[in-house]
Design an enzyme around this catalytic site. Sequence first.
Site, mmCIF file in Angstrom:
data_model
loop_
_atom_site.group_PDB
_atom_site.id
_atom_site.type_symbol
_atom_site.label_atom_id
_atom_site.label_comp_id
_atom_site.label_asym_id
_atom_site.label_seq_id
_atom_site.Cartn_x
_atom_site.Cartn_y
_atom_site.Cartn_z
ATOM 1 N N LYS A 66 8.263 6.578 -16.325
ATOM 2 C CA LYS A 66 7.804 7.522 -16.587
ATOM 3 C C LYS A 66 7.938 9.311 -15.959
ATOM 4 O O LYS A 66 7.435 10.091 -16.432
ATOM 5 C CB LYS A 66 6.434 7.503 -15.970
ATOM 6 C CG LYS A 66 5.543 6.418 -17.218
ATOM 7 C CD LYS A 66 3.800 5.501 -16.794
ATOM 8 C CE LYS A 66 3.659 5.294 -17.675
ATOM 9 N NZ LYS A 66 1.999 4.522 -17.307
ATOM 10 N N ASP A 102 -2.581 9.122 -20.172
ATOM 11 C CA ASP A 102 -3.540 8.360 -19.194
ATOM 12 C C ASP A 102 -4.503 8.585 -18.333
ATOM 13 O O ASP A 102 -5.911 7.840 -18.560
ATOM 14 C CB ASP A 102 -1.961 7.592 -18.280
ATOM 15 C CG ASP A 102 -1.125 6.804 -18.052
ATOM 16 O OD1 ASP A 102 -1.626 6.277 -19.447
ATOM 17 O OD2 ASP A 102 -0.148 6.740 -17.482
ATOM 18 N N ASN A 151 -7.475 6.470 0.385
ATOM 19 C CA ASN A 151 -6.291 5.405 0.564
ATOM 20 C C ASN A 151 -5.660 5.086 1.796
ATOM 21 O O ASN A 151 -5.768 5.708 2.782
ATOM 22 C CB ASN A 151 -5.154 6.311 0.041
ATOM 23 C CG ASN A 151 -4.293 5.437 -0.273
ATOM 24 O OD1 ASN A 151 -4.058 4.945 -1.182
ATOM 25 N ND2 ASN A 151 -2.526 6.057 -0.260
ATOM 26 N N THR A 153 -2.545 4.514 2.624
ATOM 27 C CA THR A 153 -1.939 5.809 3.460
ATOM 28 C C THR A 153 -1.854 7.172 3.650
ATOM 29 O O THR A 153 -2.506 7.638 2.624
ATOM 30 C CB THR A 153 -0.640 5.677 2.626
ATOM 31 O OG1 THR A 153 -0.081 4.134 3.010
ATOM 32 C CG2 THR A 153 0.601 6.746 3.887
ATOM 33 N N TYR A 217 -7.219 -4.664 -16.299
ATOM 34 C CA TYR A 217 -7.449 -5.088 -17.200
ATOM 35 C C TYR A 217 -7.479 -6.330 -17.406
ATOM 36 O O TYR A 217 -8.397 -7.273 -18.237
ATOM 37 C CB TYR A 217 -7.629 -4.870 -18.839
ATOM 38 C CG TYR A 217 -6.677 -4.301 -19.034
ATOM 39 C CD1 TYR A 217 -5.864 -3.280 -18.840
ATOM 40 C CD2 TYR A 217 -5.959 -4.906 -19.998
ATOM 41 C CE1 TYR A 217 -4.271 -3.103 -19.271
ATOM 42 C CE2 TYR A 217 -4.177 -4.974 -20.097
ATOM 43 C CZ TYR A 217 -4.137 -4.002 -20.201
ATOM 44 O OH TYR A 217 -2.743 -3.435 -20.310
HETATM 45 P P1 ATR Z 1 1.731 3.492 -9.242
HETATM 46 O O1 ATR Z 1 1.902 4.352 -9.035
HETATM 47 O O2 ATR Z 1 1.168 2.266 -10.004
HETATM 48 O O3 ATR Z 1 0.135 3.652 -8.660
HETATM 49 P P2 ATR Z 1 2.199 2.488 -6.779
HETATM 50 O O4 ATR Z 1 2.408 4.006 -6.467
HETATM 51 O O5 ATR Z 1 2.841 1.454 -6.169
HETATM 52 O O6 ATR Z 1 1.580 2.530 -7.686
HETATM 53 O O7 ATR Z 1 0.899 3.256 -5.460
HETATM 54 C C1 ATR Z 1 0.080 1.898 -5.557
HETATM 55 C C2 ATR Z 1 -1.779 2.190 -5.283
HETATM 56 O O8 ATR Z 1 -2.381 1.098 -4.238
HETATM 57 C C3 ATR Z 1 -1.293 3.119 -3.595
HETATM 58 O O9 ATR Z 1 -2.021 4.194 -3.522
HETATM 59 C C4 ATR Z 1 -1.202 1.877 -2.348
HETATM 60 O O10 ATR Z 1 -1.446 2.478 -1.040
HETATM 61 P P3 ATR Z 1 -0.274 2.759 0.012
HETATM 62 O O11 ATR Z 1 -0.737 4.554 -0.292
HETATM 63 O O12 ATR Z 1 -0.585 3.331 1.181
HETATM 64 O O13 ATR Z 1 1.045 2.553 0.016
HETATM 65 C C5 ATR Z 1 -2.195 1.123 -2.829
HETATM 66 N N1 ATR Z 1 -2.326 -0.496 -2.413
HETATM 67 C C6 ATR Z 1 -1.285 -1.215 -2.721
HETATM 68 N N2 ATR Z 1 -1.865 -2.182 -2.292
HETATM 69 C C7 ATR Z 1 -2.552 -1.992 -1.513
HETATM 70 C C8 ATR Z 1 -3.152 -3.037 -0.548
HETATM 71 N N3 ATR Z 1 -2.974 -4.062 0.108
HETATM 72 N N4 ATR Z 1 -4.651 -1.975 0.133
HETATM 73 C C9 ATR Z 1 -4.554 -1.000 -0.472
HETATM 74 N N5 ATR Z 1 -4.148 -0.370 -0.803
HETATM 75 C C10 ATR Z 1 -3.393 -0.764 -2.056
#
Ligand code: ATR
Length: 273
Positions: A66, A102, A151, A153, A217
């Site tokens: 993407k 999206d 979030n 982070t 989903y």
């Molecule tokens: P995508 O691009 O597919 O959305 P990504 O960039 O890996 O995937 O982002 C996933 C999101 O889910 C991120 O915001 C991540 O939080 P971080 O920015 O802190 O990494 C969040 N995420 C993933 N696992 C998590 C967990 N166990 N608890 C809370 N947030 C989580």
Amino acid sequence: MGEIYGVIGNPIGHSMSPAMHNSAFQALKMDGYYQAFHVKEENLGATMEAMKLLQIKGFNVTTPHKVAVMAYLDTIDEVAEKIGAVNTVVHENGKLIGYNTDGYGYIRSLEEEMGITVKGKNVLLIGAGGACRALYYSFLEKGVCQIDIANRTLSKAREIVGKESRSSVYQIDAISDFCMYDIIINTTIVGMYPHIDNTPISISRVKEGAIVSDIIYNPLKTRFLKEAETVGARIHNGLGMFVYQGALAFEKWTGIFPPVEVMKKIVTDKLGE
Ligand code: ATR
């Protein structure tokens, strides 16, 4: 000969897009065919040339292409540029034009399925990954009043929001009061099959009539949505986002908005298999 459309990704074997789009072509009695193409990262540029040579009319782009695909396109739509990702390409007069459906797909599904408009609403997005970005910029375009991001982070949320005056960012554990939000959305994959006992945040009290939504989903009702239901929220799952992002792509390619109920049925049937 009919027109050819498709989706590129790696892996791509389990994509439900071919069944979904082909069901729309059939329902509309259109001579179109949608094919899944397995494209490895190192072949992305050559694939774009092949799309032009083979006169593929349009295609979707999924993980992991993407972002990388943007380097090979002739034009990129403004919202896709802001999101920093393309999920739909239109092939027109020998040029490849990139869009991102999206976020708009998500919003259209939310508005049609829940009978609301998002304009003027207060929204909370949970997570700050790629899906969050798509929703964030599309919601801003649609004229929401406030759109915050929570979030794990904090820096990733800050990076998305920049200097936007309609947004604040929070550390996910710091949120305890959800009462100011009309719409609360999980944009992370936390709670997705097979990890169905996980949830990104525990929802306590919500405003009367608030909608709690999940972009996941599978399962159709995540733990996040189950908990939201127990505190009286109206719930909305991610099936519509998948179907409507496809429907908006279909409309960009053909000029026709396809029958979403037909598309939703085939995806639901496949999920049940
Ligand atoms: P995508 O691009 O597919 O959305 P990504 O960039 O890996 O995937 O982002 C996933 C999101 O889910 C991120 O915001 C991540 O939080 P971080 O920015 O802190 O990494 C969040 N995420 C993933 N696992 C998590 C967990 N166990 N608890 C809370 N947030 C989580």
